[in-house]
Design a protein around this motif. Sequence first.
Motif, PDB file in Angstrom:
ATOM      1  N   GLY A  38       0.768  -1.251   0.000  1.00  0.00           N
ATOM      2  CA  GLY A  38       0.000   0.000   0.000  1.00  0.00           C
ATOM      3  C   GLY A  38       0.790   1.286   0.000  1.00  0.00           C
ATOM      4  O   GLY A  38       0.251   2.346   0.326  1.00  0.00           O
ATOM      5  N   LEU A  39       2.081   1.238  -0.380  1.00  0.00           N
ATOM      6  CA  LEU A  39       2.827   2.498  -0.427  1.00  0.00           C
ATOM      7  C   LEU A  39       2.811   3.121  -1.813  1.00  0.00           C
ATOM      8  O   LEU A  39       3.287   4.233  -2.002  1.00  0.00           O
ATOM      9  N   LEU A  40       2.254   2.387  -2.781  1.00  0.00           N
ATOM     10  CA  LEU A  40       1.992   2.946  -4.100  1.00  0.00           C
ATOM     11  C   LEU A  40       0.483   2.925  -4.268  1.00  0.00           C
ATOM     12  O   LEU A  40      -0.153   1.921  -3.943  1.00  0.00           O
ATOM     13  N   PRO A  41      -0.115   4.008  -4.789  1.00  0.00           N
ATOM     14  CA  PRO A  41      -1.571   4.009  -4.943  1.00  0.00           C
ATOM     15  C   PRO A  41      -2.030   2.922  -5.914  1.00  0.00           C
ATOM     16  O   PRO A  41      -1.296   2.550  -6.827  1.00  0.00           O
ATOM     17  N   ALA A  42      -3.242   2.428  -5.714  1.00  0.00           N
ATOM     18  CA  ALA A  42      -3.809   1.447  -6.640  1.00  0.00           C
ATOM     19  C   ALA A  42      -4.148   2.122  -7.971  1.00  0.00           C
ATOM     20  O   ALA A  42      -4.089   1.503  -9.024  1.00  0.00           O
ATOM     21  N   ASP A  43      -4.500   3.403  -7.914  1.00  0.00           N
ATOM     22  CA  ASP A  43      -4.840   4.158  -9.136  1.00  0.00           C
ATOM     23  C   ASP A  43      -3.610   4.217 -10.042  1.00  0.00           C
ATOM     24  O   ASP A  43      -2.543   4.681  -9.629  1.00  0.00           O
ATOM     25  N   LEU A  44      -3.755   3.727 -11.263  1.00  0.00           N
ATOM     26  CA  LEU A  44      -2.601   3.598 -12.156  1.00  0.00           C
ATOM     27  C   LEU A  44      -1.946   4.933 -12.505  1.00  0.00           C
ATOM     28  O   LEU A  44      -0.725   5.012 -12.639  1.00  0.00           O
ATOM     29  N   ARG A  45      -2.768   5.971 -12.646  1.00  0.00           N
ATOM     30  CA  ARG A  45      -2.195   7.275 -12.987  1.00  0.00           C
ATOM     31  C   ARG A  45      -1.385   7.840 -11.823  1.00  0.00           C
ATOM     32  O   ARG A  45      -0.274   8.346 -12.007  1.00  0.00           O
TER      33      ARG A  45
ATOM     34  N   TYR B 227       5.861   6.035  -1.607  1.00  0.00           N
ATOM     35  CA  TYR B 227       6.967   5.381  -2.311  1.00  0.00           C
ATOM     36  C   TYR B 227       7.941   6.427  -2.847  1.00  0.00           C
ATOM     37  O   TYR B 227       9.159   6.277  -2.718  1.00  0.00           O
ATOM     38  N   ALA B 228       7.394   7.500  -3.390  1.00  0.00           N
ATOM     39  CA  ALA B 228       8.244   8.553  -3.968  1.00  0.00           C
ATOM     40  C   ALA B 228       9.109   9.200  -2.884  1.00  0.00           C
ATOM     41  O   ALA B 228      10.302   9.441  -3.090  1.00  0.00           O
ATOM     42  N   ASP B 229       8.531   9.463  -1.725  1.00  0.00           N
ATOM     43  CA  ASP B 229       9.300  10.072  -0.627  1.00  0.00           C
ATOM     44  C   ASP B 229      10.480   9.176  -0.257  1.00  0.00           C
ATOM     45  O   ASP B 229      11.610   9.638  -0.070  1.00  0.00           O
ATOM     46  N   ILE B 230      10.210   7.877  -0.126  1.00  0.00           N
ATOM     47  CA  ILE B 230      11.261   6.924   0.249  1.00  0.00           C
ATOM     48  C   ILE B 230      12.364   6.889  -0.807  1.00  0.00           C
ATOM     49  O   ILE B 230      13.558   6.945  -0.481  1.00  0.00           O
ATOM     50  N   SER B 231      11.980   6.823  -2.086  1.00  0.00           N
ATOM     51  CA  SER B 231      12.972   6.765  -3.174  1.00  0.00           C
ATOM     52  C   SER B 231      13.882   7.978  -3.153  1.00  0.00           C
ATOM     53  O   SER B 231      15.099   7.866  -3.315  1.00  0.00           O
TER      54      SER B 231
END
Lengths: 174, 225
Positions: free
Chosen positions: A85-92, A161-165
């Motif tokens: 759940g750290l990446l949204p399910a919404d593909l965009r 996810y973006a914050d972690i990267s």
Amino acid sequence: MASATNTPSYILRYFDAIGLGESIKLLLTAANIEWTDEHPEWPQEKPNQPFGRLPVLIEKSTDGSPDFVICESGNIERYLARTYGLLPADLRKAALQEQLRDQMMDVVIAFSGYSRSISEEDKKAKKEAFEEIFEKFIALLTKILQDNGSTGRLFGDSLSYADISIYTFFKNLV
Amino acid sequence: MASTNNRPSYILRYFDMIGNGESTRLMLTAANVEWTEERPEWPQEKANQPFGRLPVLIEKSTDGSPDFVICESGNIERYLGRTLGFIPADLRKAALQEQVRDQTFDVITSFAGFVRSTSEEDKKARLDAFWEILDKYIAVYSKHIQDNGNTGYLFGNSLSFADITTYVLFKNVLIGFAKFKEDIADYAKPKLTPEIIKLISTVEAEPSISKIVFKSGDLSAAVKA
């Protein structure tokens, strides 16, 4: 190493370094699941990896089914981020975060090209290329942070996810 | 360019080359969605791209909402792969296919490192690294094709995201990269295994992409020649 609660447990095989393993460690920890790491003897263990490289992620189930093994750092990160759940399910929305990670890797590749250069002429050209893309990346990140309200988060109002990267990117840099 | 049936339409902005755009072209065609391509003047249009690079994908909706714009070739391919059904919904199955794409990117990036080198010693080191990773890719995926019943598909029995990315890798190596190293096919062709050759012909025989697959060259013919 079976998990007590029926959720899988993980082994991360990587070097004892920040590099391309750190985001994976942060994702595993943020997901609050059991995991350990292995630091294989290198390059002795190279032929024993799926593609001769690290990191490798091993997902161990609790129901006796075979281990699920994947490699490629971005692939591992996305698999864990989607699963936990750290990446949204919404593909965009997911694509906008994954894009940042890929752009970050472009910067890392440019740096790696520079650090591998042997001749002075290549060193100079690759250093310039790295600096150009690095500055572009900083400008892009700054704008995204500002557009998100300058809260210190790249998207929304919780750890993504973006914050972690991007955190890992700067940790590698310094 | 609005779609007549409420599906979005797409614009791919890229160079006139196979490179990191061809997988996207093949998926858009196979999915039978409306799409066109823009070839921006380069480097004049560099500053007008989200990250100064190509490819860029523009998804145009039919309901008046703003265009959705993304970049980074892997990101574009995965977004389309998921949206258009080339990547399985199951996360584990998806990861096994995305892994293939990431590895093709490692091989292509390795060659790009050679292209960007200037001194003879750097060129040699980078070219050696490229052959090493290409050899590994061929070994791993030849076995994969064998283990999947030697049908020419990497997974299951129909065209997948992984098949497309693998096909495009070899199209780059045998056709696209000749622009940067004239004799590359002489070295690369002997390395191809029957399994890889079978994948190439299987992909090129796929009806859903027949409209465009040969525009960038006939790879099956190139590997036989």
